[in-house]
Design a protein around this motif. Structure first.
Motif, PDB file in Angstrom:
ATOM      1  N   PHE A  95      23.731  36.400  -4.645  1.00  0.00           N
ATOM      2  CA  PHE A  95      23.931  37.163  -5.874  1.00  0.00           C
ATOM      3  C   PHE A  95      25.098  36.634  -6.693  1.00  0.00           C
ATOM      4  O   PHE A  95      24.996  36.457  -7.910  1.00  0.00           O
ATOM      5  CB  PHE A  95      24.160  38.648  -5.581  1.00  0.00           C
ATOM      6  CG  PHE A  95      24.450  39.417  -6.837  1.00  0.00           C
ATOM      7  CD1 PHE A  95      23.424  39.876  -7.637  1.00  0.00           C
ATOM      8  CD2 PHE A  95      25.766  39.631  -7.251  1.00  0.00           C
ATOM      9  CE1 PHE A  95      23.689  40.542  -8.818  1.00  0.00           C
ATOM     10  CE2 PHE A  95      26.040  40.294  -8.441  1.00  0.00           C
ATOM     11  CZ  PHE A  95      24.990  40.757  -9.215  1.00  0.00           C
ATOM     12  N   LEU A  96      26.226  36.400  -6.044  1.00  0.00           N
ATOM     13  CA  LEU A  96      27.402  35.933  -6.784  1.00  0.00           C
ATOM     14  C   LEU A  96      27.102  34.608  -7.477  1.00  0.00           C
ATOM     15  O   LEU A  96      27.522  34.378  -8.608  1.00  0.00           O
ATOM     16  CB  LEU A  96      28.594  35.782  -5.837  1.00  0.00           C
ATOM     17  CG  LEU A  96      29.192  37.085  -5.303  1.00  0.00           C
ATOM     18  CD1 LEU A  96      30.302  36.800  -4.303  1.00  0.00           C
ATOM     19  CD2 LEU A  96      29.720  37.959  -6.446  1.00  0.00           C
ATOM     20  N   ASN A  97      26.369  33.751  -6.806  1.00  0.00           N
ATOM     21  CA  ASN A  97      26.017  32.469  -7.419  1.00  0.00           C
ATOM     22  C   ASN A  97      25.131  32.683  -8.643  1.00  0.00           C
ATOM     23  O   ASN A  97      25.362  32.090  -9.699  1.00  0.00           O
ATOM     24  CB  ASN A  97      25.314  31.578  -6.388  1.00  0.00           C
ATOM     25  CG  ASN A  97      25.188  30.156  -6.887  1.00  0.00           C
ATOM     26  OD1 ASN A  97      26.163  29.538  -7.291  1.00  0.00           O
ATOM     27  ND2 ASN A  97      23.969  29.633  -6.879  1.00  0.00           N
ATOM     28  N   TRP A  99      24.816  35.457 -10.479  1.00  0.00           N
ATOM     29  CA  TRP A  99      25.540  36.180 -11.543  1.00  0.00           C
ATOM     30  C   TRP A  99      26.551  35.261 -12.217  1.00  0.00           C
ATOM     31  O   TRP A  99      26.678  35.236 -13.442  1.00  0.00           O
ATOM     32  CB  TRP A  99      26.229  37.409 -10.946  1.00  0.00           C
ATOM     33  CG  TRP A  99      26.860  38.334 -11.932  1.00  0.00           C
ATOM     34  CD1 TRP A  99      26.236  39.308 -12.666  1.00  0.00           C
ATOM     35  CD2 TRP A  99      28.239  38.383 -12.301  1.00  0.00           C
ATOM     36  NE1 TRP A  99      27.152  39.962 -13.453  1.00  0.00           N
ATOM     37  CE2 TRP A  99      28.383  39.418 -13.256  1.00  0.00           C
ATOM     38  CE3 TRP A  99      29.367  37.669 -11.914  1.00  0.00           C
ATOM     39  CZ2 TRP A  99      29.618  39.746 -13.824  1.00  0.00           C
ATOM     40  CZ3 TRP A  99      30.588  37.992 -12.489  1.00  0.00           C
ATOM     41  CH2 TRP A  99      30.707  39.018 -13.428  1.00  0.00           C
ATOM     42  N   GLY A 100      27.276  34.499 -11.406  1.00  0.00           N
ATOM     43  CA  GLY A 100      28.265  33.577 -11.954  1.00  0.00           C
ATOM     44  C   GLY A 100      27.626  32.545 -12.867  1.00  0.00           C
ATOM     45  O   GLY A 100      28.139  32.260 -13.957  1.00  0.00           O
ATOM     46  N   GLU A 101      26.510  31.998 -12.462  1.00  0.00           N
ATOM     47  CA  GLU A 101      25.869  30.975 -13.293  1.00  0.00           C
ATOM     48  C   GLU A 101      25.230  31.597 -14.527  1.00  0.00           C
ATOM     49  O   GLU A 101      25.251  31.015 -15.609  1.00  0.00           O
ATOM     50  CB  GLU A 101      24.837  30.212 -12.481  1.00  0.00           C
ATOM     51  CG  GLU A 101      25.476  29.530 -11.270  1.00  0.00           C
ATOM     52  CD  GLU A 101      24.907  28.159 -10.978  1.00  0.00           C
ATOM     53  OE1 GLU A 101      23.744  27.913 -11.323  1.00  0.00           O
ATOM     54  OE2 GLU A 101      25.649  27.329 -10.408  1.00  0.00           O
ATOM     55  N   LYS A 102      24.695  32.800 -14.357  1.00  0.00           N
ATOM     56  CA  LYS A 102      24.058  33.455 -15.503  1.00  0.00           C
ATOM     57  C   LYS A 102      25.060  33.765 -16.603  1.00  0.00           C
ATOM     58  O   LYS A 102      24.806  33.527 -17.774  1.00  0.00           O
ATOM     59  CB  LYS A 102      23.381  34.748 -15.047  1.00  0.00           C
ATOM     60  CG  LYS A 102      22.804  35.571 -16.185  1.00  0.00           C
ATOM     61  CD  LYS A 102      21.975  36.722 -15.664  1.00  0.00           C
ATOM     62  CE  LYS A 102      21.417  37.563 -16.814  1.00  0.00           C
ATOM     63  NZ  LYS A 102      20.660  38.734 -16.320  1.00  0.00           N
ATOM     64  N   TRP A 103      26.232  34.260 -16.209  1.00  0.00           N
ATOM     65  CA  TRP A 103      27.152  34.782 -17.228  1.00  0.00           C
ATOM     66  C   TRP A 103      28.316  33.853 -17.519  1.00  0.00           C
ATOM     67  O   TRP A 103      28.963  33.989 -18.556  1.00  0.00           O
ATOM     68  CB  TRP A 103      27.671  36.152 -16.808  1.00  0.00           C
ATOM     69  CG  TRP A 103      26.607  37.185 -16.808  1.00  0.00           C
ATOM     70  CD1 TRP A 103      25.913  37.646 -15.736  1.00  0.00           C
ATOM     71  CD2 TRP A 103      26.079  37.884 -17.951  1.00  0.00           C
ATOM     72  NE1 TRP A 103      24.989  38.592 -16.122  1.00  0.00           N
ATOM     73  CE2 TRP A 103      25.067  38.762 -17.479  1.00  0.00           C
ATOM     74  CE3 TRP A 103      26.343  37.856 -19.313  1.00  0.00           C
ATOM     75  CZ2 TRP A 103      24.341  39.585 -18.324  1.00  0.00           C
ATOM     76  CZ3 TRP A 103      25.627  38.687 -20.153  1.00  0.00           C
ATOM     77  CH2 TRP A 103      24.635  39.545 -19.662  1.00  0.00           C
ATOM     78  N   MET A 104      28.640  32.975 -16.623  1.00  0.00           N
ATOM     79  CA  MET A 104      29.779  32.087 -16.858  1.00  0.00           C
ATOM     80  C   MET A 104      29.414  30.614 -16.886  1.00  0.00           C
ATOM     81  O   MET A 104      30.224  29.808 -17.323  1.00  0.00           O
ATOM     82  CB  MET A 104      30.866  32.308 -15.810  1.00  0.00           C
ATOM     83  CG  MET A 104      31.727  33.521 -16.104  1.00  0.00           C
ATOM     84  SD  MET A 104      31.090  35.016 -15.338  1.00  0.00           S
ATOM     85  CE  MET A 104      31.602  34.784 -13.663  1.00  0.00           C
ATOM     86  N   THR A 109      21.611  25.397 -17.362  1.00  0.00           N
ATOM     87  CA  THR A 109      21.808  24.323 -16.403  1.00  0.00           C
ATOM     88  C   THR A 109      22.536  24.832 -15.170  1.00  0.00           C
ATOM     89  O   THR A 109      23.741  25.041 -15.190  1.00  0.00           O
ATOM     90  CB  THR A 109      22.651  23.187 -17.013  1.00  0.00           C
ATOM     91  OG1 THR A 109      23.915  23.706 -17.380  1.00  0.00           O
ATOM     92  CG2 THR A 109      21.977  22.585 -18.210  1.00  0.00           C
ATOM     93  N   ALA A 110      21.785  25.008 -14.122  1.00  0.00           N
ATOM     94  CA  ALA A 110      22.381  25.495 -12.885  1.00  0.00           C
ATOM     95  C   ALA A 110      23.317  24.448 -12.290  1.00  0.00           C
ATOM     96  O   ALA A 110      23.113  23.250 -12.456  1.00  0.00           O
ATOM     97  CB  ALA A 110      21.286  25.846 -11.893  1.00  0.00           C
TER      98      ALA A 110
END
Lengths: 168, 168
Positions: A95-97, A99-104, A109-110
């Motif tokens: 989840f953290l990965n 959420w972090g990639e989605k919003w920050m 580009t993952a």
DNA sequence: CATATGGCTTTCTTTACGCAAGCGAAATAT
DNA sequence: ATATTTCGCTTGCGTAAAGAAAGCCATATG
């Protein structure tokens, strides 16, 4: 004056936060999920001071999230591995990965991608589901005391009720 | 020496941890999910010092997790609410509650229970699923660089490779 | 036997937390 | 109309934890 502890709060979130709600702790656990097991590897990769690292590893072992074992091949070495309790944190890191990639992260580009080894299949965004399998949003949800009751939840609801009474 | 920042690490977990990997931050967000919106209510319920609370709320607003709005009914009051980015943390809080109760709570007796308002339905344990819908465990999973690549992941894998080369 | 390595511990400085008190603007009471 | 509360902070100060650097000890390696 000691730093505040949430361990006695009767709320799963508070207890979880008490055990893993710390930057270094979560990054160490992430690295163990990446396959890292050794003290010096954590230190080098994270850039964490060795005294802090030692403290965090001790804490994680004491809390049963990691297990420490002497290496048979090298009497000096120790290997840190995830216990069942630690392995159970897998959804959290996924989840953290996400959420972090989605919003920050850079949009579209993952940076780090998780996939299933056997099939190459990517992972779905984590989703909260009801027992009947329907997706659930925060707006659909109600928080209630469980079988054991929760002082934390009760006082929160008292405060909310008082607040609503004050502003009609 | 400044406290270490993970904001520049190209890994979603590190960026997420940088933004919400703090005890007070997560508990504040939990309380907002419970419906709490006011400064004094957070302060009373959490027992947090007002200067710390003010700092955390500012941070959460700056990071776009909470939104601050002046009340129309009372010129002094502010209401803190979840932004879309904050609402998107819902699975995290559900997970932390489940994990905390599973591993730290009294066995068999939930403290805080979430359920669907309309149906009374309880929630499923959060689960990681592949795109094809099959459940995924940490052992099935492989971490790879995404389209953008990840320095953090690459150096981690270098360290792991070196370690494996050293102990055959 | 000498040197190097792994996993810490110790020492010291800097940063953040925590308490108490205070403050300004808006609201309520007198 | 003035005095008192309330809300959401801010300031000052003492303590606890983070961080850098160096040292330590048991085991390994040359």
């Amino acid at each position: 004056m000691t730093r505040q502890s949430f361990a006695d709060m009767d709320c799963g979130v508070a207890q979880a936060v008490e055990q893993i709600g710390d930057k270094w702790t979560l990054l160490i656990v992430r690295n163990v999920f990446l396959g890292m097991t050794r003290f010096d590897d954590f230190a080098e990769h994270l850039g964490i001071a060795s005294n802090i690292l030692a403290g965090r590893l001790d804490m994680l072992v004491r809390r049963g999230i990691l297990q420490r074992r002497k290496l048979e091949t090298d009497g000096r070495g120790q290997a840190y591995k995830l216990s069942p309790k630690g392995l159970d944190l897998f959804p959290l890191l996924v989840f953290l990965n996400q959420w972090g990639e989605k919003w920050m992260g850079e949009p579209g580009t993952a940076q780090v991608e998780l996939s299933v080894r056997a099939t190459g299949c990517a992972l779905r965004p984590l989703e909260v589901l009801a027992d009947d399998g329907t997706p659930v949003t925060p707006f659909d949800t109600v928080f209630g005391p469980g079988a054991a009751g929760s002082q934390v939840l009760e006082t929160a609801q008292e405060i909310l009720a008082r607040r609503q009474a004050a502003s009609p």
